[in-house]
Write a protein that holds these residues in place. Structure first.
Motif, mmCIF file in Angstrom:
data_model
loop_
_atom_site.group_PDB
_atom_site.id
_atom_site.type_symbol
_atom_site.label_atom_id
_atom_site.label_comp_id
_atom_site.label_asym_id
_atom_site.label_seq_id
_atom_site.Cartn_x
_atom_site.Cartn_y
_atom_site.Cartn_z
ATOM 1 N N ASP A 69 15.319 49.800 58.419
ATOM 2 C CA ASP A 69 16.100 50.538 59.415
ATOM 3 C C ASP A 69 16.410 49.601 60.580
ATOM 4 O O ASP A 69 15.501 49.146 61.283
ATOM 5 C CB ASP A 69 15.298 51.742 59.909
ATOM 6 C CG ASP A 69 16.104 52.620 60.854
ATOM 7 O OD1 ASP A 69 17.249 52.250 61.185
ATOM 8 O OD2 ASP A 69 15.586 53.672 61.273
ATOM 9 N N PRO A 70 17.694 49.282 60.801
ATOM 10 C CA PRO A 70 18.042 48.334 61.867
ATOM 11 C C PRO A 70 18.115 48.961 63.258
ATOM 12 O O PRO A 70 18.326 48.265 64.252
ATOM 13 C CB PRO A 70 19.421 47.845 61.444
ATOM 14 C CG PRO A 70 20.016 49.038 60.754
ATOM 15 C CD PRO A 70 18.875 49.732 60.052
ATOM 16 N N GLU A 71 17.929 50.280 63.335
ATOM 17 C CA GLU A 71 18.201 50.982 64.589
ATOM 18 C C GLU A 71 17.344 50.475 65.751
ATOM 19 O O GLU A 71 17.823 50.324 66.874
ATOM 20 C CB GLU A 71 17.980 52.480 64.374
ATOM 21 C CG GLU A 71 18.891 53.396 65.153
ATOM 22 C CD GLU A 71 20.331 52.970 65.256
ATOM 23 O OE1 GLU A 71 20.799 52.872 66.407
ATOM 24 O OE2 GLU A 71 20.997 52.709 64.235
ATOM 25 N N ASN A 72 16.068 50.212 65.480
ATOM 26 C CA ASN A 72 15.181 49.736 66.541
ATOM 27 C C ASN A 72 15.633 48.375 67.061
ATOM 28 O O ASN A 72 15.558 48.093 68.261
ATOM 29 C CB ASN A 72 13.744 49.660 66.030
ATOM 30 C CG ASN A 72 12.730 49.551 67.160
ATOM 31 O OD1 ASN A 72 13.057 49.743 68.330
ATOM 32 N ND2 ASN A 72 11.500 49.243 66.821
ATOM 33 N N TRP A 73 16.111 47.527 66.158
ATOM 34 C CA TRP A 73 16.632 46.218 66.561
ATOM 35 C C TRP A 73 17.862 46.373 67.450
ATOM 36 O O TRP A 73 17.983 45.731 68.496
ATOM 37 C CB TRP A 73 16.966 45.386 65.326
ATOM 38 C CG TRP A 73 15.771 44.895 64.588
ATOM 39 C CD1 TRP A 73 15.127 45.500 63.559
ATOM 40 C CD2 TRP A 73 15.054 43.671 64.837
ATOM 41 N NE1 TRP A 73 14.048 44.750 63.135
ATOM 42 C CE2 TRP A 73 13.989 43.623 63.895
ATOM 43 C CE3 TRP A 73 15.216 42.623 65.728
ATOM 44 C CZ2 TRP A 73 13.087 42.555 63.842
ATOM 45 C CZ3 TRP A 73 14.328 41.552 65.686
ATOM 46 C CH2 TRP A 73 13.274 41.535 64.751
ATOM 47 N N ILE A 74 18.776 47.247 67.022
ATOM 48 C CA ILE A 74 20.011 47.459 67.791
ATOM 49 C C ILE A 74 19.687 48.012 69.178
ATOM 50 O O ILE A 74 20.209 47.527 70.195
ATOM 51 C CB ILE A 74 20.950 48.417 67.035
ATOM 52 C CG1 ILE A 74 21.442 47.759 65.743
ATOM 53 C CG2 ILE A 74 22.141 48.817 67.909
ATOM 54 C CD1 ILE A 74 22.235 48.677 64.844
ATOM 55 N N GLU A 75 18.824 49.014 69.220
ATOM 56 C CA GLU A 75 18.461 49.612 70.511
ATOM 57 C C GLU A 75 17.804 48.597 71.433
ATOM 58 O O GLU A 75 18.086 48.558 72.640
ATOM 59 C CB GLU A 75 17.516 50.798 70.285
ATOM 60 C CG GLU A 75 18.177 51.994 69.619
ATOM 61 C CD GLU A 75 17.183 53.104 69.354
ATOM 62 O OE1 GLU A 75 16.005 52.970 69.767
ATOM 63 O OE2 GLU A 75 17.568 54.107 68.724
ATOM 64 N N THR A 76 16.926 47.753 70.867
ATOM 65 C CA THR A 76 16.228 46.770 71.685
ATOM 66 C C THR A 76 17.186 45.701 72.202
ATOM 67 O O THR A 76 17.112 45.291 73.366
ATOM 68 C CB THR A 76 15.089 46.113 70.883
ATOM 69 O OG1 THR A 76 14.235 47.127 70.359
ATOM 70 C CG2 THR A 76 14.275 45.174 71.759
ATOM 71 N N ILE A 77 18.097 45.248 71.344
ATOM 72 C CA ILE A 77 19.093 44.257 71.786
ATOM 73 C C ILE A 77 19.964 44.832 72.892
ATOM 74 O O ILE A 77 20.200 44.180 73.916
ATOM 75 C CB ILE A 77 19.959 43.804 70.594
ATOM 76 C CG1 ILE A 77 19.123 42.944 69.629
ATOM 77 C CG2 ILE A 77 21.184 43.012 71.076
ATOM 78 C CD1 ILE A 77 19.805 42.638 68.314
#
Length: 309
Positions: A11-19
């Motif tokens: 799930d890439p969502e955590n990466w996107i939110e953190t960036i």
């Protein structure tokens, strides 16, 4: 310009939110959502579909989400003149050191045996080993290998290490090169693999290497599954030369249900959790390299492609 995240099965969502939280100016997409391929100059990835990056004409940097880059370099269709980076993170390094120490101590205190005894309701005491009486060998002296060696030394193990090129580590007996491999292995009552995966190290944990270990040696692999010749390990355990193994990485992950490792009483399995990437911890260095790329500056933790790490 934009940053593309490619991580099938995650799930890439955590990466996107953190960036976006760290730098809202970065335009960020997760593959395969709609995006302009011509705008992508930076890709952050883990186990990308083979050949996908050839479709991005302006791509300059491919960043691994973790410490390993073999999942990138194994793609025969990488763009020409691409820069590749890996993660170097103090928290991940500490996690790896603690994991290896845990596995080594569990071996000395025979925790796996007692776990089995519990299921059998068997009350049976056996003598345990002590770190100060145990020689442990580390294969690979990169960032992780250095940290693991130091952690084991601080916990009173007799630490030996082997690397491709000569290294000088305080408190560690170091060996290097093919000509010193056999002498190094002769000391390793517990052998820890922390090598990068390259053509030279693929299948390095094989019967010939195991045969050079002391009788009753124990193997810990926290590097890559492709380092290990699985049937050689099983044969050397079953014939008594090796006493067992702790494996955190495998050729196929998740490990198939029918795999013989699952039910082997002398093999301890963990699901590639020795050191997990935390977006909160790692994203700052990803953003720093994105900014460095935009400014034409040298990247941090860039991989030497000719070495493979």
């Amino acid at each position: 310009m934009s940053l593309l995240i490619v991580c099938p099965g995650r799930d890439p969502e955590n990466w996107i939110e953190t960036i976006r939280k760290k730098d809202s100016a970065i335009e960020c997409y997760a593959y395969p959502e709609d995006h302009q391929k011509e705008d992508v100059e930076f890709a952050l990835t883990w186990n990308h579909p083979r050949g996908i990056f050839k479709n991005y004409p302006n791509l300059k940097v491919i960043a691994s989400m973790g410490a390993g880059v073999d999942h990138i370099l194994s793609d025969p269709a990488l763009p020409d003149d691409i820069q590749i980076t890996r993660v170097v993170d103090d928290k991940m390094t500490e996690d790896m050191s603690n994991f290896v120490l845990t596995q080594a101590l569990a071996r000395l205190r025979k925790i796996q045996d007692y776990t089995k005894h519990q299921t059998e309701k068997k009350w049976d005491r056996t003598q345990y080993g002590r770190p100060q009486d145990t020689k442990i060998g580390i294969m690979g002296l990169g960032v992780l290998g250095d940290a693991v060696a130091e952690k084991l030394h601080k916990n009173n193990f007799q630490v030996y290490a082997w690397s491709r090129t000569e290294k000088d580590c305080q408190n560690i007996t170091c060996f290097h090169g093919k000509e010193q491999m056999e002498e190094f292995l002769s000391h390793a009552e517990i052998l820890v693999c922390l090598l990068p995966l390259t053509e030279d190290t693929r299948n390095i944990l094989n019967a010939d290497l195991f045969d050079m270990l002391p009788e009753g040696a124990y193997v810990i692999n926290v590097a890559r599954g492709e380092h290990l010749v699985e049937h050689d390990l099983l044969e050397m355990i079953d014939n008594g030369h090796l006493s067992g193994a702790s494996l955190d990485v495998f050729r196929e992950e998740p490990l198939p249900d029918e795999h013989p490792f699952w039910e082997h009483e002398k093999i301890n399995i963990t699901p590639h959790i020795a050191s997990l990437t935390s977006p909160e911890s790692v994203v700052p260095q990803i953003i720093e390299n994105y900014d460095r790329m935009m400014d034409g500056k040298p990247l941090r933790h860039e991989v030497e492609l000719e070495k493979g790490y």
